[in-house]
Design a protein around this motif. Structure first.
Motif, PDB file in Angstrom:
ATOM      1  N   SER A   1      47.316  32.742  38.664  1.00  0.00           N
ATOM      2  CA  SER A   1      48.016  33.115  39.896  1.00  0.00           C
ATOM      3  C   SER A   1      49.327  33.834  39.586  1.00  0.00           C
ATOM      4  CB  SER A   1      48.318  31.858  40.706  1.00  0.00           C
ATOM      5  OG  SER A   1      49.125  32.137  41.826  1.00  0.00           O
TER       6      SER A   1
ATOM      7  N   THR B   1      41.271  35.841  39.912  1.00  0.00           N
ATOM      8  CA  THR B   1      42.509  35.066  39.892  1.00  0.00           C
ATOM      9  C   THR B   1      42.222  33.607  40.178  1.00  0.00           C
ATOM     10  OG1 THR B   1      43.778  36.986  40.682  1.00  0.00           O
ATOM     11  CG2 THR B   1      44.804  34.832  40.915  1.00  0.00           C
TER      12      THR B   1
ATOM     13  N   CYS C   1      47.572  30.585  44.759  1.00  0.00           N
ATOM     14  CA  CYS C   1      46.637  31.451  44.044  1.00  0.00           C
ATOM     15  C   CYS C   1      46.837  32.842  44.632  1.00  0.00           C
ATOM     16  CB  CYS C   1      45.194  30.968  44.210  1.00  0.00           C
ATOM     17  SG  CYS C   1      43.980  31.973  43.328  1.00  0.00           S
TER      18      CYS C   1
ATOM     19  N   GLY D   1      47.783  37.219  44.184  1.00  0.00           N
ATOM     20  CA  GLY D   1      47.686  38.442  43.402  1.00  0.00           C
ATOM     21  C   GLY D   1      48.128  39.630  44.248  1.00  0.00           C
TER      22      GLY D   1
END
Length: 401
Positions: A162, A249, A392, A394
């Motif tokens: 993450s 991810t 989590c 991105g």
């Protein structure tokens, strides 16, 4: 089960994601020190390597390593013993001083060395919705879908923790007279839960669903980024390849099965009986609210218990050919989607294949643009406490032509 009160005050708040009931494992570092294993408690991290060095825990020296694979390889009896001892050490009124590190000052790392990665396709809602887009409602689900978990082998090398930026991929996109080389134009997310395999199986052997469940160390949030236009051109006859290799991810914290045990839940109703090797003796899913946001706006919420197959069923099926599993294997659940658009785990579904834009912070979106940040979340609610998975996230970087 009620809240287990901790000596760390922040862990006792009802909305804290990391109470003593949780104790997820991860890998962290601090300034000038090497990565090592830790456990989250409230707004702190227990330095498990330091605990072991002081003789407070026994994990065979594995907590000083920069991944949890060594600890996982010790087996379930040691997992249970360490969790029980940590619960003692962190309980309200416990005596020993503990090496606690503020989470705000730590850097979180990929918690495991990912040995192999397999992604499944286990939400009936998602499979049907996507099937309608590609094949129409009459042929939305393949004939075998309700009989076995469908999956494909992905790339372990592009699994990242993450917070790691994801580069928009270049690829072959279908044109009128053939393919063209261009940046992906239909970049998507997939809301998933990843199962971390903590015990191996041998080449040529099969494991039952019960044995498979005992092999699972815990769960992480997982976003399987997807280049939908690359996928549309390449996926027949062999399935996804470069469209899924750009990045996956996962969250930094692994929530153990023990923490999720009070939240066991049946999954989606069966369309037909499963073959005996896939039948479960108890519910294999969890009552876990899960969802995702884009640029801070919540886009969808659903529940993990909408899934048709559990991770244990997926793992048992994975070994049905005699395929060996390794410590550190990662199994993606497949996109988790409920029955309505605001419960879908991918923009492909939410926008009807890009035909119906959604509004994100007053701007229209069909797929993910450069600079967009996608974040997944998941929580289970107990009696006076919350089990959380941590972030989590991105952010998408522009393609390199």
């Amino acid at each position: 089960m009620a809240l287990i009160r901790s000596r760390v005050d922040s862990a006792n708040a009802a909305d804290c994601p990391f109470p003593l009931n949780n104790l997820p494992y991860g890998v962290f570092s601090t300034a000038g020190e090497a990565p090592r294993c830790g456990a989250a408690i409230g707004d702190m991290i227990v330095d498990l390597a330091a605990c072991e060095a002081r003789g407070l825990l026994d994990a065979g020296g594995t907590f000083a390593q920069d991944a949890l694979n060594g600890f996982m390889a010790l087996g379930r009896a040691r997992w249970d013993a360490v969790r029980a001892r940590l619960t003692e050490l962190l309980a309200e009124g416990a005596a020993p001083d503990l090496p606690l590190v503020p989470m705000a000052g730590a850097t979180l790392h990929l918690p495991i060395r990912v040995t192999e990665y397999t992604d499944f396709y286990a939400s009936r809602n998602h499979a049907f919705n996507v099937g309608v887009l590609f094949r129409g409602p009459e042929n939305a689900l393949p004939a075998q879908w309700t009989h076995m978990p469908i999956g494909y082998n992905g790339r372990a090398s592009s699994v990242v923790v993450s917070g790691t930026p994801i580069r928009r991929p270049m690829g072959q996109l279908k044109g009128e007279a053939g393919p063209r080389w261009a940046p992906c134009e239909r970049l998507d997310l997939e809301l998933e839960l990843g199962a971390v395999v903590g015990a191996p199986s041998a080449l040529g052997s099969r494991v039952s669903v019960e044995e498979a469940e005992a092999m699972i160390f815990g769960y992480v949030l997982l976003n399987d980024w997807s280049a939908r236009d690359v996928q549309a051109w390449e996926y027949q006859p062999l399935g996804p390849f470069q469209s899924k290799a750009l990045g996956t991810t996962i969250g930094a914290w692994i929530v153990t099965q023990a923490a999720l045990e009070p939240f066991r839940s049946p999954g989606a109703p069966r369309a037909n009986p499963l073959l005996p090797y896939l039948q479960e003796s108890r519910p294999g899913l969890y009552d876990l609210e899960i969802g995702w946001s884009m640029n801070g706006q919540v886009m969808a919420r659903t529940n993990y218990n909408v899934m048709y197959y559990s991770s244990a069923q997926q793992l048992a099926h994975h070994t049905s050919s005699g395929c060996p599993m390794r410590v550190g294997d990662l199994l993606g659940s497949g996109t988790i989607s409920g029955p309505t658009p605001d419960q879908t785990g991918a923009l492909l579904e939410m926008t009807g294949g890009g035909k119906t834009p959604v509004t994100v912070n007053d701007a229209a979106r069909t797929f993910i643009q450069d600079g967009d940040t996608v974040a997944l979340f998941a929580t289970a609610k107990g009696e006076g406490y919350t089990i959380g998975f941590g972030p989590c996230t991105g952010t998408i970087l522009p393609a390199r032509p």
